[in-house]
Motif scaffolding. Structure first.
Motif, PDB file in Angstrom:
ATOM      1  N   LEU A 150       9.006  -4.432  -6.401  1.00  0.00           N
ATOM      2  CA  LEU A 150       7.663  -4.008  -5.990  1.00  0.00           C
ATOM      3  C   LEU A 150       7.459  -2.530  -6.298  1.00  0.00           C
ATOM      4  CD1 LEU A 150       4.950  -4.394  -4.403  1.00  0.00           C
ATOM      5  CD2 LEU A 150       6.248  -3.752  -2.372  1.00  0.00           C
ATOM      6  N   LEU A 151       8.451  -1.743  -5.991  1.00  0.00           N
ATOM      7  CA  LEU A 151       8.361  -0.300  -6.243  1.00  0.00           C
ATOM      8  C   LEU A 151       8.304  -0.010  -7.735  1.00  0.00           C
ATOM      9  CD1 LEU A 151       8.183   2.422  -4.976  1.00  0.00           C
ATOM     10  CD2 LEU A 151      10.649   2.431  -4.680  1.00  0.00           C
ATOM     11  N   ILE A 152       9.112  -0.695  -8.514  1.00  0.00           N
ATOM     12  CA  ILE A 152       9.074  -0.507  -9.976  1.00  0.00           C
ATOM     13  C   ILE A 152       7.686  -0.858 -10.503  1.00  0.00           C
ATOM     14  CG2 ILE A 152       9.945  -1.365 -12.184  1.00  0.00           C
ATOM     15  CD1 ILE A 152      12.667  -1.738 -10.778  1.00  0.00           C
ATOM     16  N   GLU A 153       7.134  -1.967 -10.029  1.00  0.00           N
ATOM     17  CA  GLU A 153       5.790  -2.359 -10.479  1.00  0.00           C
ATOM     18  C   GLU A 153       4.769  -1.273 -10.153  1.00  0.00           C
ATOM     19  OE1 GLU A 153       2.121  -5.360  -9.480  1.00  0.00           O
ATOM     20  OE2 GLU A 153       3.988  -5.571  -8.346  1.00  0.00           O
ATOM     21  N   ALA A 154       4.793  -0.778  -8.926  1.00  0.00           N
ATOM     22  CA  ALA A 154       3.835   0.261  -8.526  1.00  0.00           C
ATOM     23  C   ALA A 154       3.989   1.511  -9.380  1.00  0.00           C
ATOM     24  CB  ALA A 154       4.019   0.603  -7.047  1.00  0.00           C
ATOM     25  N   LEU A 155       5.224   1.894  -9.651  1.00  0.00           N
ATOM     26  CA  LEU A 155       5.472   3.097 -10.454  1.00  0.00           C
ATOM     27  C   LEU A 155       5.003   2.928 -11.892  1.00  0.00           C
ATOM     28  CD1 LEU A 155       9.030   3.984  -9.123  1.00  0.00           C
ATOM     29  CD2 LEU A 155       6.918   5.273  -8.704  1.00  0.00           C
ATOM     30  N   LEU A 156       5.224   1.754 -12.459  1.00  0.00           N
ATOM     31  CA  LEU A 156       4.875   1.535 -13.862  1.00  0.00           C
ATOM     32  C   LEU A 156       3.378   1.348 -14.091  1.00  0.00           C
ATOM     33  CD1 LEU A 156       7.856  -0.700 -15.008  1.00  0.00           C
ATOM     34  CD2 LEU A 156       7.447   1.703 -15.550  1.00  0.00           C
ATOM     35  N   HIS A 157       2.616   1.157 -13.023  1.00  0.00           N
ATOM     36  CA  HIS A 157       1.159   1.044 -13.180  1.00  0.00           C
ATOM     37  C   HIS A 157       0.531   2.381 -13.569  1.00  0.00           C
ATOM     38  CE1 HIS A 157      -0.291  -2.963 -12.476  1.00  0.00           C
ATOM     39  NE2 HIS A 157       0.545  -3.115 -11.469  1.00  0.00           N
ATOM     40  N   SER A 158       1.236   3.465 -13.339  1.00  0.00           N
ATOM     41  CA  SER A 158       0.728   4.790 -13.715  1.00  0.00           C
ATOM     42  C   SER A 158       1.358   5.216 -15.031  1.00  0.00           C
ATOM     43  CB  SER A 158       1.074   5.810 -12.627  1.00  0.00           C
ATOM     44  OG  SER A 158       0.842   7.110 -13.094  1.00  0.00           O
ATOM     45  N   GLU A 159       0.527   5.500 -16.021  1.00  0.00           N
ATOM     46  CA  GLU A 159       1.045   5.959 -17.316  1.00  0.00           C
ATOM     47  C   GLU A 159       1.871   7.221 -17.179  1.00  0.00           C
ATOM     48  OE1 GLU A 159      -1.255   6.491 -21.009  1.00  0.00           O
ATOM     49  OE2 GLU A 159      -2.470   4.824 -20.242  1.00  0.00           O
TER      50      GLU A 159
ATOM     51  N   ALA B 213       0.831  -1.210   0.000  1.00  0.00           N
ATOM     52  CA  ALA B 213       0.000   0.000   0.000  1.00  0.00           C
ATOM     53  C   ALA B 213       0.865   1.258   0.000  1.00  0.00           C
ATOM     54  CB  ALA B 213      -0.944   0.004   1.196  1.00  0.00           C
ATOM     55  N   THR B 214       1.990   1.211   0.693  1.00  0.00           N
ATOM     56  CA  THR B 214       2.901   2.357   0.722  1.00  0.00           C
ATOM     57  C   THR B 214       3.550   2.554  -0.639  1.00  0.00           C
ATOM     58  OG1 THR B 214       3.319   1.978   3.079  1.00  0.00           O
ATOM     59  CG2 THR B 214       4.875   3.395   1.908  1.00  0.00           C
ATOM     60  N   ALA B 215       3.931   1.465  -1.296  1.00  0.00           N
ATOM     61  CA  ALA B 215       4.508   1.567  -2.648  1.00  0.00           C
ATOM     62  C   ALA B 215       3.490   2.162  -3.619  1.00  0.00           C
ATOM     63  CB  ALA B 215       4.976   0.192  -3.130  1.00  0.00           C
ATOM     64  N   ASP B 216       2.236   1.739  -3.517  1.00  0.00           N
ATOM     65  CA  ASP B 216       1.179   2.291  -4.372  1.00  0.00           C
ATOM     66  C   ASP B 216       0.971   3.782  -4.096  1.00  0.00           C
ATOM     67  OD1 ASP B 216       0.812  -0.187  -5.543  1.00  0.00           O
ATOM     68  OD2 ASP B 216      -0.926  -0.706  -4.312  1.00  0.00           O
ATOM     69  N   LEU B 217       1.018   4.151  -2.815  1.00  0.00           N
ATOM     70  CA  LEU B 217       0.896   5.565  -2.444  1.00  0.00           C
ATOM     71  C   LEU B 217       2.085   6.363  -2.971  1.00  0.00           C
ATOM     72  CD1 LEU B 217      -0.262   7.972  -0.889  1.00  0.00           C
ATOM     73  CD2 LEU B 217       0.771   7.016   1.186  1.00  0.00           C
TER      74      LEU B 217
ATOM     75  N   ALA C 251       6.244  -6.651 -12.355  1.00  0.00           N
ATOM     76  CA  ALA C 251       6.694  -5.352 -12.840  1.00  0.00           C
ATOM     77  C   ALA C 251       6.751  -5.313 -14.359  1.00  0.00           C
ATOM     78  CB  ALA C 251       8.074  -5.017 -12.249  1.00  0.00           C
ATOM     79  N   VAL C 252       7.214  -6.411 -14.970  1.00  0.00           N
ATOM     80  CA  VAL C 252       7.244  -6.494 -16.439  1.00  0.00           C
ATOM     81  C   VAL C 252       5.828  -6.438 -16.996  1.00  0.00           C
ATOM     82  CG1 VAL C 252       7.802  -8.003 -18.390  1.00  0.00           C
ATOM     83  CG2 VAL C 252       9.468  -7.680 -16.551  1.00  0.00           C
ATOM     84  N   ALA C 253       4.893  -7.115 -16.342  1.00  0.00           N
ATOM     85  CA  ALA C 253       3.496  -7.080 -16.784  1.00  0.00           C
ATOM     86  C   ALA C 253       2.939  -5.669 -16.683  1.00  0.00           C
ATOM     87  CB  ALA C 253       2.661  -8.045 -15.935  1.00  0.00           C
ATOM     88  N   ALA C 254       3.280  -4.949 -15.613  1.00  0.00           N
ATOM     89  CA  ALA C 254       2.827  -3.562 -15.476  1.00  0.00           C
ATOM     90  C   ALA C 254       3.429  -2.707 -16.574  1.00  0.00           C
ATOM     91  CB  ALA C 254       3.213  -3.018 -14.104  1.00  0.00           C
ATOM     92  N   TRP C 255       4.670  -2.948 -16.912  1.00  0.00           N
ATOM     93  CA  TRP C 255       5.363  -2.216 -17.962  1.00  0.00           C
ATOM     94  C   TRP C 255       4.673  -2.456 -19.309  1.00  0.00           C
ATOM     95  CZ3 TRP C 255      11.385  -2.148 -17.995  1.00  0.00           C
ATOM     96  CH2 TRP C 255      11.856  -1.140 -18.856  1.00  0.00           C
ATOM     97  N   ALA C 256       4.333  -3.718 -19.561  1.00  0.00           N
ATOM     98  CA  ALA C 256       3.689  -4.064 -20.828  1.00  0.00           C
ATOM     99  C   ALA C 256       2.330  -3.406 -20.935  1.00  0.00           C
ATOM    100  CB  ALA C 256       3.557  -5.580 -20.944  1.00  0.00           C
TER     101      ALA C 256
END
Length: 195
Positions: free
Chosen positions: A145-154, A101-105, A190-195
């Motif tokens: 985890l942090l990379i994944e959270a960051l890449l979820h936002s365009e 939740a903190t990474a998403d925030l 994270a790769v899936a979020a990037w894709a």
């Protein structure tokens, strides 16, 4: 301040309560408070300092939902406090749900902080890099985890575009880690979020 902290903890505790009546009252009280940017600072304090995991988790979730609307109203000192507190808390948090939740925030904050800060937000990328280079699996897992959270936002992904090559190399190393490491699973997300 101490009374505000106690009231906030009581509301967050009631929100997590199985009692529907308590939940309704807490929801109503929190909804009224969430309209004020100053309450975001109090939630940040509870995320960083509350002893109960549920309190920290709810504080992060509520901030993630509301901080975007409040960010433009915060002064520079408060924005800086948010960034530094989130980075240090992410390093210290041990509960997986609260860390997530903190990474998403942090990704919500990055959406606003990366474009507005001259030269980006170097402390954020330093955290990703230092965690990825750690010999301890928990820190490498935090990095992906942090990379994944960051890449979820365009918006954040666009700001990270100049760093895609080192991020790709970092994720490649993470994917290659041998079992029983959990890092490849996080890297795959994270790769899936990037894709």
């Amino acid at each position: 301040m101490e009374q505000q902290i106690e009231e906030t903890d009581a509301l967050l505790h009631a929100l997590a309560s199985p009692s529907a009546q308590l939940d309704h009252k807490a929801h109503h009280a929190l909804s009224a408070r969430l309209k004020h940017p100053a309450f975001a600072q109090l939630l940040l304090h509870r995320l960083a300092h509350a002893a109960e995991q549920n309190t920290r988790h709810l504080a992060a979730v509520l901030l993630k939902r509301r901080l975007g609307g409040h960010w433009p109203k915060l002064d520079d000192a408060t924005r800086h406090a948010f960034k530094t507190t989130l980075l240090s808390h992410l390093r210290a948090e041990v509960a997986p749900a609260v860390r997530r939740a903190t990474a998403d925030l942090l990704a919500v904050v990055a959406r606003f902080a990366l474009p507005a800060t001259a030269g980006g937000w170097p402390e954020l990328l330093e955290l990703v890099s230092s965690c990825a280079a750690s010999e301890h699996e928990q820190w490498r897992a935090l990095s992906v985890l942090l990379i994944e959270a960051l890449l979820h936002s365009e918006h954040v992904a666009d700001e990270l575009r100049p760093h895609f090559e080192p991020l790709a190399a970092l994720l490649g190393r993470a994917l290659a880690e041998p079992p029983p490491s959990a890092v490849p699973r996080g890297a795959l997300a994270a790769v899936a979020a990037w894709a």
